[in-house]
Design a protein around this motif. Structure first.
Motif, short mmCIF file in Angstrom:
data_model
loop_
_atom_site.label_atom_id
_atom_site.label_comp_id
_atom_site.label_asym_id
_atom_site.label_seq_id
_atom_site.Cartn_x
_atom_site.Cartn_y
_atom_site.Cartn_z
N LEU A 556 -25.77 -35.84 -93.20
CA LEU A 556 -24.56 -35.05 -93.44
C LEU A 556 -24.13 -34.32 -92.16
O LEU A 556 -22.94 -34.31 -91.81
CB LEU A 556 -24.81 -34.06 -94.57
CG LEU A 556 -23.66 -33.12 -94.94
CD1 LEU A 556 -22.45 -33.93 -95.41
CD2 LEU A 556 -24.09 -32.14 -96.03
N LYS A 557 -25.09 -33.73 -91.45
CA LYS A 557 -24.77 -33.03 -90.19
C LYS A 557 -24.23 -34.01 -89.15
O LYS A 557 -23.26 -33.73 -88.44
CB LYS A 557 -26.02 -32.33 -89.66
CG LYS A 557 -25.82 -31.65 -88.30
CD LYS A 557 -27.12 -31.06 -87.80
CE LYS A 557 -26.93 -30.49 -86.41
NZ LYS A 557 -26.54 -31.50 -85.43
N GLN A 558 -24.87 -35.19 -89.04
CA GLN A 558 -24.40 -36.19 -88.07
C GLN A 558 -23.01 -36.69 -88.41
O GLN A 558 -22.20 -36.95 -87.52
CB GLN A 558 -25.39 -37.35 -88.01
CG GLN A 558 -26.75 -36.97 -87.43
CD GLN A 558 -27.74 -38.11 -87.51
OE1 GLN A 558 -27.50 -39.11 -88.18
NE2 GLN A 558 -28.89 -37.95 -86.85
N GLU A 559 -22.70 -36.81 -89.70
CA GLU A 559 -21.37 -37.26 -90.11
C GLU A 559 -20.31 -36.21 -89.78
O GLU A 559 -19.18 -36.55 -89.40
CB GLU A 559 -21.37 -37.58 -91.61
CG GLU A 559 -20.07 -38.13 -92.13
CD GLU A 559 -19.73 -39.49 -91.55
OE1 GLU A 559 -18.52 -39.79 -91.46
OE2 GLU A 559 -20.66 -40.23 -91.18
N LEU A 560 -20.69 -34.93 -89.91
CA LEU A 560 -19.74 -33.87 -89.57
C LEU A 560 -19.48 -33.83 -88.07
O LEU A 560 -18.37 -33.54 -87.63
CB LEU A 560 -20.28 -32.52 -90.05
CG LEU A 560 -20.28 -32.30 -91.57
CD1 LEU A 560 -21.05 -31.05 -91.93
CD2 LEU A 560 -18.85 -32.21 -92.09
N GLY A 561 -20.50 -34.09 -87.26
CA GLY A 561 -20.33 -34.15 -85.82
C GLY A 561 -20.07 -32.81 -85.15
O GLY A 561 -19.39 -32.76 -84.12
N ILE A 562 -20.59 -31.72 -85.73
CA ILE A 562 -20.42 -30.39 -85.13
C ILE A 562 -21.80 -29.74 -85.00
O ILE A 562 -22.79 -30.19 -85.60
CB ILE A 562 -19.49 -29.51 -85.99
CG1 ILE A 562 -20.06 -29.33 -87.41
CG2 ILE A 562 -18.09 -30.08 -86.02
CD1 ILE A 562 -19.23 -28.40 -88.27
N GLU A 563 -21.84 -28.66 -84.22
CA GLU A 563 -23.09 -27.94 -84.01
C GLU A 563 -23.37 -27.01 -85.18
O GLU A 563 -22.47 -26.68 -85.98
CB GLU A 563 -23.04 -27.15 -82.71
CG GLU A 563 -22.85 -28.01 -81.46
CD GLU A 563 -24.02 -28.95 -81.24
OE1 GLU A 563 -25.15 -28.59 -81.66
OE2 GLU A 563 -23.81 -30.03 -80.67
N LEU A 564 -24.62 -26.56 -85.27
CA LEU A 564 -25.02 -25.71 -86.40
C LEU A 564 -24.30 -24.37 -86.40
O LEU A 564 -24.05 -23.79 -87.46
CB LEU A 564 -26.54 -25.51 -86.37
CG LEU A 564 -27.39 -26.74 -86.67
CD1 LEU A 564 -28.87 -26.42 -86.47
CD2 LEU A 564 -27.16 -27.22 -88.08
N HIS A 565 -23.97 -23.84 -85.23
CA HIS A 565 -23.35 -22.52 -85.18
C HIS A 565 -21.85 -22.59 -85.40
O HIS A 565 -21.18 -21.55 -85.48
CB HIS A 565 -23.64 -21.86 -83.82
CG HIS A 565 -23.14 -22.67 -82.65
ND1 HIS A 565 -21.82 -22.63 -82.23
CD2 HIS A 565 -23.78 -23.56 -81.84
CE1 HIS A 565 -21.67 -23.45 -81.20
NE2 HIS A 565 -22.84 -24.03 -80.93
N GLU A 566 -21.27 -23.77 -85.53
CA GLU A 566 -19.83 -23.90 -85.74
C GLU A 566 -19.51 -23.83 -87.23
O GLU A 566 -20.38 -24.04 -88.09
CB GLU A 566 -19.33 -25.22 -85.16
CG GLU A 566 -19.51 -25.33 -83.65
CD GLU A 566 -18.96 -26.63 -83.12
OE1 GLU A 566 -18.14 -27.25 -83.82
OE2 GLU A 566 -19.36 -27.03 -82.00
N LEU A 577 -19.69 -35.74 -97.32
CA LEU A 577 -20.60 -36.09 -98.41
C LEU A 577 -20.20 -37.42 -99.05
O LEU A 577 -21.05 -38.27 -99.31
CB LEU A 577 -20.58 -34.98 -99.47
CG LEU A 577 -21.62 -33.87 -99.33
CD1 LEU A 577 -21.38 -32.79 -100.38
CD2 LEU A 577 -23.03 -34.41 -99.46
N MET A 578 -18.90 -37.63 -99.31
CA MET A 578 -18.46 -38.87 -99.93
C MET A 578 -18.63 -40.06 -98.98
O MET A 578 -18.77 -41.20 -99.42
CB MET A 578 -16.99 -38.75 -100.34
CG MET A 578 -16.75 -37.73 -101.44
SD MET A 578 -17.73 -38.06 -102.93
CE MET A 578 -17.10 -39.66 -103.40
#
Length: 643
Positions: A556-566, A577-578
């Motif tokens: 899910l994080k890789q699909e979003l393509g943003i850093e954790l603090h963003e 998710l979909m």
């Protein structure tokens, strides 16, 4: 004799069907003549044996009675005073015949022995003949091999002679061309000599000089024309080679071109492999340098590996209990075990716990000011109490929060006066024993670090798996074959990989030397000890569930393509998710969104609503909230389209 005949026939057939080497002609008249001679000999021997057998059957015919039986030998003799019955006379007649045939019986025995000796002699003779035929066959095979070798030698000589013939033919062609040139030169010299002789003595031929002059003029014109044609031919075809040489050179050039193309392709492959190997070499050098730096850093900063055997004399129960506790655990797990032993010892020494007060950060079931009695239960008592709490929790409608339910459960169990003391006692125990599966999960749910649905769903999964195995056990003996065990696992967990199924089978008792027919006591996989510890099979199920959840959130994080603090918006998280799990239904997605953004499902904005963009949250916070609940993959991820 029939057996010997069939055996000889089969051997003859086999020898006739023996495949002959190609290219060698064998004169079969000799073999056919030998076979016919041998057949004649065998027929004569069979006729010799049939004659005694015929005489033997002829001699045996009168011995038998009318009914095919010998007469009775125990009949009483007929005396002079007896009146002989007709049957008695017949018996006496038969006995007389038997006495007359006694010499014939001895002769029959002699003839039988003679026939047996002849048969044995003929069998020995046939064996000898068969061995001779086998030797003859081997000699013929050797002769065939020799002929084949001679054929190969002759073929090599023919090839050599053909090569010599081609060379001689080329030499002949060159000699022929040289001969034609010499003949042309000789003719030209002769014509010149004739012209000179005519010019010196014009009347020698007795012809008209005018006529001869005209003939000479015409001849010279023809000679000039021929000379011009010859010069033209030399100019046009002086550098032309024969067609035969051209075709040979063209074939050689074609072969060399094919070899060049092959070598170029091989060179290109080797060049690419060399580039790949160079890249691997460079990456290996970088990894080596990195590992060497890490090794130096570890050697500089690391501490010596602890000697865990020193704990044997400190832990209650001595070396035996420590070995039981330390079996199969790494250093990190051994530290937890040691801390649990130290903490349990300190708990047994405490008589009272200090109250934590009434602050908002204090859980509701621990809000108390003053000293609280330590009830000092055993580890087994704590485990039994937690099991009872879970049973009661699953049985009710779950209208209250889990911490409130826990305190109410203690009040119902021990009364309002002792409920707080038991709450502190249970809390301190489950906080210490991290290695105990039941205690660690209860502590996580109680402190809000994990949703109780995670525990409930895991228990339901284990119960469903046990039910499937029971249904597969048609004999209801508690046993399954390894093949049935594998089938049940794949049908119950269709999204697990082959590697995960293999891990579960190994945790259940499968090993590489096992066969599909080996039996497994599947009921023992779901048993628990007195302290609530499950078998390795159920523990492996829990480990795989946690690993799958971590991998799902990482995707899910890789699909979003943003850093954790963003920050991440609600529609963006929903689309991600979909994308990674297209099989999710709308209700499940809303549940995940409600947990990630801490909004009731009724207040979540609908799809394509402008308010969606206004719902944002830090990505790390959203992932931590999703880690609390039971989040798992609903179906396989769609494969990415091929380029």
């Amino acid at each position: 004799m029939a057996c010997q005949q069939s055996r000889y026939h089969s051997f003859s057939s086999a020898s006739r069907l023996q495949p002959q080497p190609s290219g060698v002609t064998i004169d079969e008249s000799f073999i056919t003549e030998n076979k016919s001679t041998q057949k004649c000999k065998l027929l004569q021997k069979r006729r010799t044996l049939e004659l005694p057998a015929a005489s033997l059957s002829h001699c045996q015919a009168p011995v038998l009675g009318g009914a095919g039986k010998l007469p009775t030998q125990g009949a009483p003799p007929a005396g002079p005073g007896h009146r002989l019955h007709p049957g008695t006379k017949a018996a006496a007649h038969q006995r007389e015949k038997i006495r007359a045939l006694e010499p014939l019986k001895a002769k029959l025995v002699t003839v039988n022995e003679d026939c047996n000796e002849r048969i044995l002699a003929m069998r020995a003779e046939e064996k000898h003949e068969i061995s001779l035929l086998k030797k003859e066959k081997m000699n013929l095979l050797k002769l065939i091999d020799k002929k084949n070798e001679e054929k190969i030698s002759l073929q090599s000589e023919v090839a050599k002679l053909r090569k010599n013939l081609a060379e001689e033919y080329l030499h002949y062609l060159s000699e022929r061309d040289a001969r034609k040139i010499l003949i042309a030169d000789l003719n030209e010299l002769r014509y010149q000599r004739e012209d000179m002789s005519l010019a010196q003595s014009p009347g020698i031929w007795g012809e008209d000089p005018v006529k001869l002059t005209l003939a000479l003029k015409m001849t010279r014109q023809d000679l000039t024309r021929t000379q011009m044609e010859l010069n033209t031919m030399k100019a046009n075809f002086g550098d032309v080679v024969p067609r035969r040489d051209f075709e040979m050179q063209e074939k050689t050039n074609k072969d060399l071109q094919e070899q060049l193309d092959t070598l170029r392709a091989s060179y290109e492959e080797v060049r690419k492999e060399h580039e790949i190997l160079m890249q691997l070499h460079m990456s290996t050098l970088k990894e080596r340098d990195q590992f060497f730096s890490e090794l130096q850093e570890i050697q500089r900063t690391s501490t010596p590996r602890p000697d865990w055997t020193k704990c044997e004399d400190v832990v209650a129960g001595g070396p035996e209990r420590w070995q039981m506790l330390a079996e199969g655990k790494n250093s990190d797990q051994l530290v937890d075990v040691l801390l649990e032993e130290i903490g349990s010892g300190l708990l047994r020494e405490k008589e009272f716990f200090p109250g934590l007060g009434y602050g908002e950060a204090i859980p509701a079931f621990l809000r108390f000011d003053g000293l609280v009695e330590n009830k000092k239960p055993s580890k087994k008592d704590v485990v039994d109490l937690l099991k009872d709490a879970w049973k009661e929790r699953l049985a009710e409608e779950q209208k209250e929060t889990f911490p409130d339910f826990f305190f109410n459960f203690l009040e119902r169990r021990f009364g309002p006066s002792d409920a707080m003391a038991w709450a502190y006692t249970i809390f301190e125990n489950i906080k210490i024993f991290h290695s105990n599966e039941l205690m660690s999960q209860f502590y996580a749910v109680l402190m809000g670090k994990r949703s109780e649905n995670v525990y409930v769903t895991q228990k339901e999964t284990v119960a469903q798996l046990l039910k499937e195995m029971t249904n597969a056990d048609s004999q209801n003996e508690g046993l399954l074959t390894m093949e049935q065990f594998n089938t049940v696992l794949k049908s119950t967990f269709p999204l697990k990989t082959e590697e995960q199924i293999q891990e579960l089978m190994e945790a259940g008792g499968w090993h590489p030397s096992s066969s599909n027919a080996d039996l497994l006591n599947y009921r023992s996989l779901f048993m628990e000890d007195e302290e609530g510890q499950s078998e390795p099979f159920v523990q492996k199920l829990w480990e795989q569930y946690m690993d799958e959840k971590d991998e799902y959130l990482l995707q899910l994080k890789q699909e979003l393509g943003i850093e954790l603090h963003e920050e991440v918006t609600l529609p963006k998280l929903r689309r991600a998710l979909m994308t990674i799990d297209p099989s999710l239904d709308k209700q499940t997605v809303n549940t995940y969104m409600s947990q990630a953004f801490q909004l009731p499902e009724s207040e979540l904005p609908e799809d394509s609503d402008e308010k969606e963009e206004g719902v944002v949250e830090i990505l790390q916070t959203a992932l931590e909230r999703l880690q609390v609940i039971d989040i798992r993959r609903a179906g396989p991820r769609e494969p990415e389209p091929a380029n």
